[in-house]
Write a protein that holds these residues in place. Structure first.
Motif, PDB file in Angstrom:
ATOM      1  N   PRO A 197       0.812  -1.233   0.000  1.00 15.33           N
ATOM      2  CA  PRO A 197       0.000   0.000   0.000  1.00 15.33           C
ATOM      3  C   PRO A 197       0.836   1.270   0.000  1.00 15.33           C
ATOM      4  CG  PRO A 197      -0.950  -1.620   1.491  1.00 15.33           C
ATOM      5  CD  PRO A 197       0.352  -2.185   1.019  1.00 15.33           C
ATOM      6  N   LEU A 198       1.971   1.271   0.740  1.00 17.24           N
ATOM      7  CA  LEU A 198       2.830   2.457   0.730  1.00 17.24           C
ATOM      8  C   LEU A 198       3.478   2.647  -0.634  1.00 17.24           C
ATOM      9  CD1 LEU A 198       4.169   4.823   2.088  1.00 17.24           C
ATOM     10  CD2 LEU A 198       5.826   3.268   3.130  1.00 17.24           C
ATOM     11  N   ASP A 199       3.820   1.572  -1.321  1.00 25.26           N
ATOM     12  CA  ASP A 199       4.369   1.690  -2.678  1.00 25.26           C
ATOM     13  C   ASP A 199       3.356   2.335  -3.613  1.00 25.26           C
ATOM     14  OD1 ASP A 199       6.732   0.514  -1.913  1.00 25.26           O
ATOM     15  OD2 ASP A 199       6.149  -1.497  -2.541  1.00 25.26           O
TER      16      ASP A 199
ATOM     17  N   PHE B 285      11.447   7.404  -2.363  1.00 29.57           N
ATOM     18  CA  PHE B 285      11.551   6.152  -1.629  1.00 29.57           C
ATOM     19  C   PHE B 285      10.407   6.079  -0.623  1.00 29.57           C
ATOM     20  CE2 PHE B 285      15.783   7.203  -3.026  1.00 29.57           C
ATOM     21  CZ  PHE B 285      16.391   5.995  -3.335  1.00 29.57           C
ATOM     22  N   PRO B 286       9.959   4.897  -0.267  1.00 32.40           N
ATOM     23  CA  PRO B 286       9.005   4.786   0.848  1.00 32.40           C
ATOM     24  C   PRO B 286       9.719   4.928   2.178  1.00 32.40           C
ATOM     25  CG  PRO B 286       9.489   2.611  -0.030  1.00 32.40           C
ATOM     26  CD  PRO B 286      10.201   3.588  -0.919  1.00 32.40           C
ATOM     27  N   GLU B 287       9.082   5.582   3.117  1.00 29.46           N
ATOM     28  CA  GLU B 287       9.651   5.713   4.457  1.00 29.46           C
ATOM     29  C   GLU B 287       9.343   4.430   5.232  1.00 29.46           C
ATOM     30  OE1 GLU B 287      11.906   6.882   7.281  1.00 29.46           O
ATOM     31  OE2 GLU B 287      11.653   8.226   5.577  1.00 29.46           O
ATOM     32  N   SER B 288      10.074   3.383   4.885  1.00 34.98           N
ATOM     33  CA  SER B 288       9.912   2.068   5.504  1.00 34.98           C
ATOM     34  C   SER B 288      11.280   1.573   5.949  1.00 34.98           C
ATOM     35  CB  SER B 288       9.291   1.090   4.498  1.00 34.98           C
ATOM     36  OG  SER B 288      10.117   0.940   3.354  1.00 34.98           O
ATOM     37  N   ALA B 289      11.313   0.378   6.529  1.00 32.54           N
ATOM     38  CA  ALA B 289      12.583  -0.157   7.012  1.00 32.54           C
ATOM     39  C   ALA B 289      13.579  -0.329   5.875  1.00 32.54           C
ATOM     40  CB  ALA B 289      12.340  -1.486   7.722  1.00 32.54           C
ATOM     41  N   THR B 290      13.115  -0.840   4.736  1.00 32.54           N
ATOM     42  CA  THR B 290      14.008  -1.057   3.594  1.00 32.54           C
ATOM     43  C   THR B 290      14.230   0.213   2.794  1.00 32.54           C
ATOM     44  OG1 THR B 290      13.266  -3.360   3.461  1.00 32.54           O
ATOM     45  CG2 THR B 290      14.359  -2.442   1.529  1.00 32.54           C
TER      46      THR B 290
ATOM     47  N   ALA C 137       0.209   9.356   3.405  1.00 32.98           N
ATOM     48  CA  ALA C 137       0.331  10.790   3.136  1.00 32.98           C
ATOM     49  C   ALA C 137      -0.261  11.167   1.789  1.00 32.98           C
ATOM     50  CB  ALA C 137       1.801  11.218   3.193  1.00 32.98           C
ATOM     51  N   GLN C 138      -0.340  10.214   0.854  1.00 31.25           N
ATOM     52  CA  GLN C 138      -0.850  10.489  -0.482  1.00 31.25           C
ATOM     53  C   GLN C 138      -1.834   9.382  -0.866  1.00 31.25           C
ATOM     54  OE1 GLN C 138      -0.187  13.092  -2.466  1.00 31.25           O
ATOM     55  NE2 GLN C 138       1.377  14.075  -1.225  1.00 31.25           N
ATOM     56  N   LEU C 139      -2.659   9.672  -1.863  1.00 28.66           N
ATOM     57  CA  LEU C 139      -3.584   8.671  -2.384  1.00 28.66           C
ATOM     58  C   LEU C 139      -2.929   7.923  -3.537  1.00 28.66           C
ATOM     59  CD1 LEU C 139      -6.931  10.687  -2.464  1.00 28.66           C
ATOM     60  CD2 LEU C 139      -6.255   8.925  -0.828  1.00 28.66           C
ATOM     61  N   PRO C 140      -3.205   6.632  -3.677  1.00 31.64           N
ATOM     62  CA  PRO C 140      -2.663   5.900  -4.831  1.00 31.64           C
ATOM     63  C   PRO C 140      -3.320   6.346  -6.126  1.00 31.64           C
ATOM     64  CG  PRO C 140      -4.134   4.508  -3.568  1.00 31.64           C
ATOM     65  CD  PRO C 140      -3.969   5.760  -2.775  1.00 31.64           C
ATOM     66  N   HIS C 141      -2.667   6.058  -7.224  1.00 30.00           N
ATOM     67  CA  HIS C 141      -3.197   6.409  -8.534  1.00 30.00           C
ATOM     68  C   HIS C 141      -4.375   5.499  -8.880  1.00 30.00           C
ATOM     69  CE1 HIS C 141      -3.323   7.557 -12.757  1.00 30.00           C
ATOM     70  NE2 HIS C 141      -3.256   6.271 -13.065  1.00 30.00           N
ATOM     71  N   THR C 142      -5.499   6.090  -9.262  1.00 30.26           N
ATOM     72  CA  THR C 142      -6.687   5.316  -9.628  1.00 30.26           C
ATOM     73  C   THR C 142      -7.223   5.708 -11.004  1.00 30.26           C
ATOM     74  OG1 THR C 142      -8.099   6.909  -8.449  1.00 30.26           O
ATOM     75  CG2 THR C 142      -7.372   4.950  -7.227  1.00 30.26           C
TER      76      THR C 142
ATOM     77  N   GLU D 258      -5.360  -5.862   2.351  1.00 32.07           N
ATOM     78  CA  GLU D 258      -5.506  -5.827   0.897  1.00 32.07           C
ATOM     79  C   GLU D 258      -6.548  -6.827   0.409  1.00 32.07           C
ATOM     80  OE1 GLU D 258      -2.632  -5.990  -3.092  1.00 32.07           O
ATOM     81  OE2 GLU D 258      -1.785  -6.186  -1.074  1.00 32.07           O
ATOM     82  N   HIS D 259      -6.514  -8.044   0.930  1.00 29.50           N
ATOM     83  CA  HIS D 259      -7.472  -9.086   0.538  1.00 29.50           C
ATOM     84  C   HIS D 259      -8.107  -9.657   1.797  1.00 29.50           C
ATOM     85  CE1 HIS D 259      -5.842  -8.942  -3.529  1.00 29.50           C
ATOM     86  NE2 HIS D 259      -4.635  -9.110  -3.019  1.00 29.50           N
ATOM     87  N   VAL D 260      -9.436  -9.813   1.769  1.00 27.97           N
ATOM     88  CA  VAL D 260     -10.180 -10.365   2.900  1.00 27.97           C
ATOM     89  C   VAL D 260     -10.992 -11.552   2.412  1.00 27.97           C
ATOM     90  CG1 VAL D 260     -11.944  -9.931   4.656  1.00 27.97           C
ATOM     91  CG2 VAL D 260     -10.286  -8.151   4.086  1.00 27.97           C
TER      92      VAL D 260
END
Length: 398
Positions: free
Chosen positions: A105-107, A176-181, A234-239, A356-358
Motif C-alpha cells: 500500500p505504501l508503494d 523512496f518509501p519511508e519504511s525499514a528497507t 500521506a498520499q492517495l494511490p493512482h486510480t 488488501e485481501h479479505v
C-alpha cells in the motif's frame, strides 16, 4: 383534461370471482390506467431460497408479481485506455519496496505522489526495482527498469547501482518509501552522493514538501530536493488511466564492488505464530463460529499464517488478548486476512480496513464480514477448516 374518470366500483366488480360464497377478487388483473396490486405473500414465497434451514429471501431481481425482469443484454466492455508518454520532459524515479514482486500500500501511495509530480509538467514515472514487479501499469507507471538483485541482498551494492542510475538517467526526483528497507536505502544513497534527503514527507508537490517536527507541533517546509522519502498514508494511490509501464534496459554503469565488511545478508525466517499481528502479512482469525481451537491452530500452521481472534473469543479466554483484531485490539495492514466464523462488528471491520485481501467463512450470507470480503465461503467454519488442511496436505504431496 381528456383523461377518463375512474369508477372504483366498476373496476372492483370487473375483478370479482364468480362461484364463491364470500366475495373474492382477482389481484393479477390490472384496473384501467393502474398498476398491478402487490401480493406480499406471493412475492415472499417466490423469493424463498430453497434448501435453507432458516427462512432466506432472495431479493435480487424480484419485482411485483413475483416475476424477474427480462435479462438485459450486457453492454460490451471497452478495452482500457492505456496512456503512452513518448517524449517526457523529465523523469520521476521511484524505488518501491515491492516484497516478492508485489506492490505494498505504501508503494502505491508513493507512485500516486510520483504521478502527481510528473503530470504537473509533462514528465513520466520511472520505477527502478530489484526484480520484476506486478501491476505497475495500473499504478500509474510509464517506464520500468528491472535490476538484478545483488547476491545476498547487499544494501551497499544496491546503493551503488542506484547511484550509477541516478547519474545516468538524471531524474528530477527520486522517491523512496519511508519504511525499514526504503528509508535505509534512501539514507545510504544520500550519504554516498552527498545530497540532502527530505525524509518523511507528508505533503509533496513540485514546489513544496512538508513534514512534521517537534512532536508534530511544528511543520517544516522546503523546496523538495532530489531525494525524498514519503510517509505512510500521506498520499492517495493512482486510480486513473492505466499507463504503459514500458520496460527499458538498464543503462551501462560501472559494476558495484562487493563490500568487504559485509560477509552475508539474509532474511532469517520467523515463525508466523511468533510475529506481532501489526507486522504479519497473512492473518487467520477465529470468531464465535470456531469451537475447535486446536484445529484452528493447526490450520494457521499449515497456512503459515499468524493466528488472530475476535473480541468475543478473547473475552472468553480462548485466545490471548494480544491476538485480538479490531479497533480495541490490533489494526492490521496484512496482505491477506482470513476470517473464520466472524460476523463483522464495526470495531472488527475497522481493524481489517487496511488489509488488501479479505476472505470470509460464515454461515450467514448477509453478515457484515461477508460484505467486506473479496471472497466469501458460505459454510460452517468447523467443516471448512479440516477441508482446507486436507487440501494443503494433498498439495504438498504432489
Amino acid at each position: 383534461m381528456s383523461r377518463t374518470r375512474r369508477d372504483p366500483r366498476e373496476e372492483r366488480e370487473a375483478r370479482r370471482l364468480d362461484g364463491n360464497a364470500r366475495p373474492r377478487w382477482r389481484l393479477d388483473t390490472p384496473p384501467s390506467s393502474s398498476r398491478l396490486r402487490r401480493d406480499p405473500r406471493r412475492e415472499a414465497e417466490a423469493a424463498r431460497v430453497p434448501g435453507a434451514a432458516r427462512l432466506r429471501l432472495d431479493r435480487s431481481g424480484r419485482v411485483a408479481g413475483t416475476l424477474a425482469p427480462p435479462p438485459i443484454a450486457a453492454e460490451p466492455i471497452a478495452a482500457p485506455t492505456i496512456r503512452i508518454i513518448e517524449a517526457p520532459a523529465f523523469l520521476i524515479a521511484v524505488v518501491p519496496d515491492a516484497p516478492g514482486g508485489r506492490l505494498t500500500p505504501l508503494d502505491r501511495q508513493l507512485l500516486g505522489a510520483a504521478r502527481l509530480l510528473s503530470d504537473a509538467g509533462g514528465g513520466a514515472v520511472l520505477v527502478l526495482s530489484f526484480g520484476a514487479v506486478d501491476g505497475l501499469g495500473a499504478a500509474g507507471v510509464d517506464r520500468t527498469v528491472a535490476l538484478a538483485a545483488p547476491p545476498g541482498g547487499d544494501p551497499t551494492m544496491r546503493t551503488a547501482e542506484l547511484a550509477g542510475l541516478l547519474a545516468a538517467l538524471q531524474p528530477r526526483h527520486m522517491l523512496f518509501p519511508e519504511s525499514a528497507t526504503g528509508g535505509d536505502l534512501a539514507r545510504r544513497l544520500a550519504a554516498r552522493i552527498g545530497e540532502a534527503l527530505f525524509a518523511g514527507a507528508e505533503s509533496l508537490t513540485a514546489r513544496l514538501a512538508t513534514r512534521p517536527a517537534g512532536n508534530r507541533h511544528v511543520e517544516q517546509r522546503a523546496a523538495p530536493p532530489r531525494l525524498v522519502t514519503l510517509a505512510p498514508d500521506a498520499q492517495l494511490p493512482h486510480t486513473g488511466t492505466v499507463h504503459e509501464a514500458r520496460r527499458l534496459e538498464a543503462p551501462e554503469i560501472a559494476p558495484a564492488p562487493a563490500h568487504d565488511a559485509i560477509l552475508s545478508v539474509e532474511d532469517l525466517p520467523v515463525a508466523a505464530d511468533a510475529l506481532p499481528l501489526a507486522e504479519a502479512d497473512f492473518v487467520v482469525s477465529a470468531g464465535s463460529g470456531v469451537t475447535d481451537f486446536e484445529l484452528f491452530r493447526e490450520l494457521a500452521r499449515a497456512l503459515g499464517a499468524t493466528p488472530g481472534a475476535s473480541r468475543m473469543v478473547c473475552d472468553a479466554g480462548l485466545m490471548p488478548r494480544a491476538a485480538q483484531v479490531g479497533a480495541s485490539g490490533t489494526v492490521l495492514e496484512a496482505a491477506c486476512y482470513l476470517a473464520l466464523g466472524i460476523s463483522g462488528a464495526p470495531q472488527h471491520l475497522q481493524g481489517v480496513a487496511r488489509c488488501e485481501h479479505v476472505v470470509a467463512v460464515n454461515t450467514d450470507l448477509h453478515a457484515a464480514m461477508v460484505e467486506r470480503a473479496g471472497l466469501a465461503i458460505i459454510a460452517d467454519a468447523q467443516q471448512v477448516m479440516p477441508a482446507l488442511i486436507a487440501a494443503l496436505k494433498a498439495e504438498s504431496q504432489r
